[in-house]
Each structure stands twice: as structure tokens, then as C-alpha cells.
Design a protein around this motif. Sequence first.
Motif, mmCIF file in Angstrom:
data_model
loop_
_atom_site.group_PDB
_atom_site.id
_atom_site.type_symbol
_atom_site.label_atom_id
_atom_site.label_comp_id
_atom_site.label_asym_id
_atom_site.label_seq_id
_atom_site.Cartn_x
_atom_site.Cartn_y
_atom_site.Cartn_z
ATOM 1 N N GLY A 1 27.350 79.584 18.083
ATOM 2 C CA GLY A 1 27.156 80.083 16.718
ATOM 3 C C GLY A 1 26.845 81.570 16.681
ATOM 4 N N LYS A 2 27.007 82.256 17.812
ATOM 5 C CA LYS A 2 26.696 83.696 17.886
ATOM 6 C C LYS A 2 27.405 84.511 16.822
ATOM 7 N N GLY A 3 28.721 84.263 16.695
ATOM 8 C CA GLY A 3 29.531 85.094 15.794
ATOM 9 C C GLY A 3 29.059 84.985 14.353
ATOM 10 N N ASP B 1 31.727 92.303 17.990
ATOM 11 C CA ASP B 1 32.099 91.018 18.585
ATOM 12 C C ASP B 1 32.721 91.352 19.941
ATOM 13 N N SER B 2 31.890 91.380 21.001
ATOM 14 C CA SER B 2 32.423 91.827 22.299
ATOM 15 C C SER B 2 33.401 90.806 22.882
ATOM 16 N N GLY B 3 33.242 89.521 22.529
ATOM 17 C CA GLY B 3 34.188 88.511 23.010
ATOM 18 C C GLY B 3 35.599 88.826 22.522
ATOM 19 N N ALA B 4 35.695 89.350 21.285
ATOM 20 C CA ALA B 4 37.017 89.689 20.740
ATOM 21 C C ALA B 4 37.664 90.801 21.560
ATOM 22 N N LEU B 5 36.849 91.703 22.116
ATOM 23 C CA LEU B 5 37.418 92.770 22.957
ATOM 24 C C LEU B 5 38.031 92.168 24.223
ATOM 25 N N TYR B 6 37.283 91.239 24.865
ATOM 26 C CA TYR B 6 37.830 90.593 26.072
ATOM 27 C C TYR B 6 39.072 89.768 25.737
ATOM 28 N N ARG B 7 39.031 89.072 24.600
ATOM 29 C CA ARG B 7 40.203 88.293 24.182
ATOM 30 C C ARG B 7 41.399 89.221 23.954
ATOM 31 N N ILE C 1 39.678 87.165 32.815
ATOM 32 C CA ILE C 1 39.695 88.619 33.076
ATOM 33 C C ILE C 1 38.287 89.223 33.013
ATOM 34 N N ALA C 2 37.377 88.516 32.285
ATOM 35 C CA ALA C 2 36.001 89.018 32.159
ATOM 36 C C ALA C 2 35.242 88.919 33.484
ATOM 37 N N ALA C 3 35.785 88.149 34.437
ATOM 38 C CA ALA C 3 35.127 88.039 35.747
ATOM 39 C C ALA C 3 35.499 89.212 36.649
ATOM 40 N N LEU D 1 33.299 101.737 25.574
ATOM 41 C CA LEU D 1 33.870 101.342 24.281
ATOM 42 C C LEU D 1 32.818 100.548 23.478
ATOM 43 N N GLN D 2 32.144 99.606 24.168
ATOM 44 C CA GLN D 2 31.137 98.775 23.484
ATOM 45 C C GLN D 2 29.948 99.624 23.037
ATOM 46 N N ARG D 3 29.506 100.532 23.910
ATOM 47 C CA ARG D 3 28.339 101.369 23.534
ATOM 48 C C ARG D 3 28.671 102.288 22.362
ATOM 49 N N ASP E 1 27.193 90.853 19.698
ATOM 50 C CA ASP E 1 27.148 89.512 20.296
ATOM 51 C C ASP E 1 28.088 89.392 21.479
ATOM 52 N N GLY E 2 27.706 88.554 22.450
ATOM 53 C CA GLY E 2 28.543 88.356 23.636
ATOM 54 C C GLY E 2 27.830 87.570 24.702
ATOM 55 N N ARG E 3 28.001 87.994 25.953
ATOM 56 C CA ARG E 3 27.375 87.316 27.088
ATOM 57 C C ARG E 3 26.368 88.220 27.796
ATOM 58 N N ASP E 4 26.635 89.530 27.760
ATOM 59 C CA ASP E 4 25.806 90.476 28.536
ATOM 60 C C ASP E 4 25.331 91.647 27.676
ATOM 61 N N MET E 5 25.249 91.421 26.365
ATOM 62 C CA MET E 5 24.844 92.510 25.475
ATOM 63 C C MET E 5 23.408 92.951 25.791
ATOM 64 N N GLY E 6 22.512 91.968 25.994
ATOM 65 C CA GLY E 6 21.104 92.281 26.261
ATOM 66 C C GLY E 6 20.840 92.634 27.719
ATOM 67 N N MET F 1 33.921 74.232 31.271
ATOM 68 C CA MET F 1 34.532 74.944 32.401
ATOM 69 C C MET F 1 34.342 76.450 32.225
ATOM 70 N N ARG F 2 34.526 76.900 30.984
ATOM 71 C CA ARG F 2 34.405 78.334 30.684
ATOM 72 C C ARG F 2 32.956 78.798 30.882
ATOM 73 N N ASP F 3 31.992 77.987 30.405
ATOM 74 C CA ASP F 3 30.572 78.326 30.583
ATOM 75 C C ASP F 3 30.239 78.457 32.059
HETATM 76 O O1 DC Z 1 32.615 84.941 22.715
HETATM 77 P P1 DC Z 1 34.065 84.543 23.053
HETATM 78 O O2 DC Z 1 34.270 83.070 23.212
HETATM 79 O O3 DC Z 1 35.050 85.166 22.121
HETATM 80 O O4 DC Z 1 34.331 85.208 24.504
HETATM 81 C C1 DC Z 1 35.525 84.971 25.223
HETATM 82 C C2 DC Z 1 35.276 85.181 26.709
HETATM 83 O O5 DC Z 1 35.047 86.571 26.969
HETATM 84 C C3 DC Z 1 34.067 84.467 27.292
HETATM 85 O O6 DC Z 1 34.402 83.192 27.831
HETATM 86 C C4 DC Z 1 33.573 85.377 28.370
HETATM 87 C C5 DC Z 1 34.071 86.739 27.971
HETATM 88 N N1 DC Z 1 33.003 87.617 27.481
HETATM 89 C C6 DC Z 1 32.238 88.264 28.413
HETATM 90 O O7 DC Z 1 32.407 88.059 29.611
HETATM 91 N N2 DC Z 1 31.291 89.164 28.017
HETATM 92 C C7 DC Z 1 31.056 89.382 26.727
HETATM 93 N N3 DC Z 1 30.122 90.263 26.373
HETATM 94 C C8 DC Z 1 31.805 88.691 25.746
HETATM 95 C C9 DC Z 1 32.769 87.803 26.156
#
Ligand code: DC
Length: 233
Positions: free
Chosen positions: A17-19, A35-41, A110-112, A123-125, A136-141, A187-189
Motif C-alpha cells: 500500500g506504499k503508493g 514513486d521510485s519503483g516506477a523508475l525501476y519499472r 534489474i534492481a539487483a 535522479l531520485q535525489r 516510496d520504494g525499497r531503499d528510500m530510508g 518470489m519478488r520479495d
Molecule cells: O514498488 P514496485 O513494485 O513498483 O517496484 C518494482 C521493483 O523495483 C521492486 O520489486 C524492486 C525494485 N525497486 C527497488 O529495488 N528499489 C526501489 N527503491 C524501488 C523499487
Amino acid sequence: MPKTVPVLTIDGPSGSGKGTISRLVAARLGWHYLDSGALYRAVGLAAAWEQVDLSDEAAVAACAARADIRFETGPSEAGDAAAEPRVIVNGKDATHQLRMETAGAAASAIAALPAVRAALVDLQRGYRRAPGLVADGRDMGTVVFPQATLKVFLTASAAERAARRHKQLISKGISANLDSLRADLEMRDERDRNRAVAPLKPAEDAMLLDNSSLSVEASVEQVMGWWQQRRPF
Ligand code: DC
């Protein structure tokens, strides 16, 4: 100057529910939203369009560095604080494609790659602009905004997250199967949590919020309450 602009980060796994919560909190505060996930997508999609092999780290990082990614709020999103902005990738409206689970899976892959993450940091900063930013994302904090004023780590049970994602996709006219959604999500988590660079984990100073049985409004209220306590003025 940007270092004085307050940042509120909301990290967590897919479907937590982050978004929605981030967009509503940003609207309440009158702040910008990233929305940092959108950048990776978007990078995953741009790489696929250019037929770049998604495991070719240098090539995908080059794609990330030259990608032109824009967020636009069109007339149909205006006035709805929870609406997702349209995402324009290299001049094409990619909003619909980016919502597909295949785009999420490509983003996670690709985020790995460390060079891809490095290409996206500045870009994010750059989204940190007055009067404030909700990211919002995975590593914002943990990585991108370690000095954020308030960090929230949002979670919900896998069953609840899969059910929410299912509802969201169906409401957008995208067909989906609950069991396979849950398997993909887990699997993604797993990959996001176990990667070597910027793995998905709460920052040490993050406030933890399990919203499995909370409404969106109640989650927004909780974050706003923490912000009221935390803000420096
Ligand atoms: O939040 P999302 O589902 O749109 O993110 C898609 C993928 O991008 C997520 O599985 C991992 C990656 N991601 C990341 O590694 N770091 C972030 N800050 C945001 C997303």
C-alpha cells in the motif's frame, strides 16, 4: 538548499500500500511525490524496448542513465489525490505497460544490479524539492535519503497484499490470478530482500507499520500523526 527540504520515506514490499498511502500523505502535506519503483519499472521497459539483455549490467545501467522518465498528471487524474500519475518513458506513454506484473518482475531483476542502482541515485535525489518530498520504494530510508526526517516501513501479510494487488489489477481491466499473484509477489520479495545491494529492509530508525487490517485512511492518519510528532516546527 535541497538538504534543508524535509523528506518522508515510505519503504516496504510489493502490495503493502506504499503508493496509495504515499500519494495521499504527499497531497495532505502539499509535497512532491517520488514513486521510485516506477523508475525501476521504466528502466526495465526501456531496456526491453531496446532489446537489451536484462542481465547485462553495463548495458542496462547505460539505458538507465539515458532514459527520459517523466511523471504527468493528466485531466483524469487531477483532483484525485490517490490517482497514479501517467509515466512517459522516452516520449511514450508507458503507464499501462508499467502496471503489468511482467514489468514488476523485470524491475526486480534489474534492481539487483549495482550499476543500475547507482545510475538512479542522483535522479531520485533530484526529486527533493521545496516544500518537501514523500518518497516510496525499497531503499528510500536506508540508501537514497538516509537523513529523512521520518522513515516508515510498511508491511502487510502476503495473503492481504496479493488480494489487494488482485483487486487493483482487475479494477484496471488487467486479468489476474490470485494464487499466481501471491507466488510471484513472494518470489519478488525474496529477491528484493536477499540482494547484496540496498536490500529491502527497514532502516534502523524506521517506524514499523503493519497495515494488514488497517484501512488506507487509518494508515494515512498514522503516518500523519508520526509526522506531527517529528516535524521540527
Ligand atoms: O514498488 P514496485 O513494485 O513498483 O517496484 C518494482 C521493483 O523495483 C521492486 O520489486 C524492486 C525494485 N525497486 C527497488 O529495488 N528499489 C526501489 N527503491 C524501488 C523499487
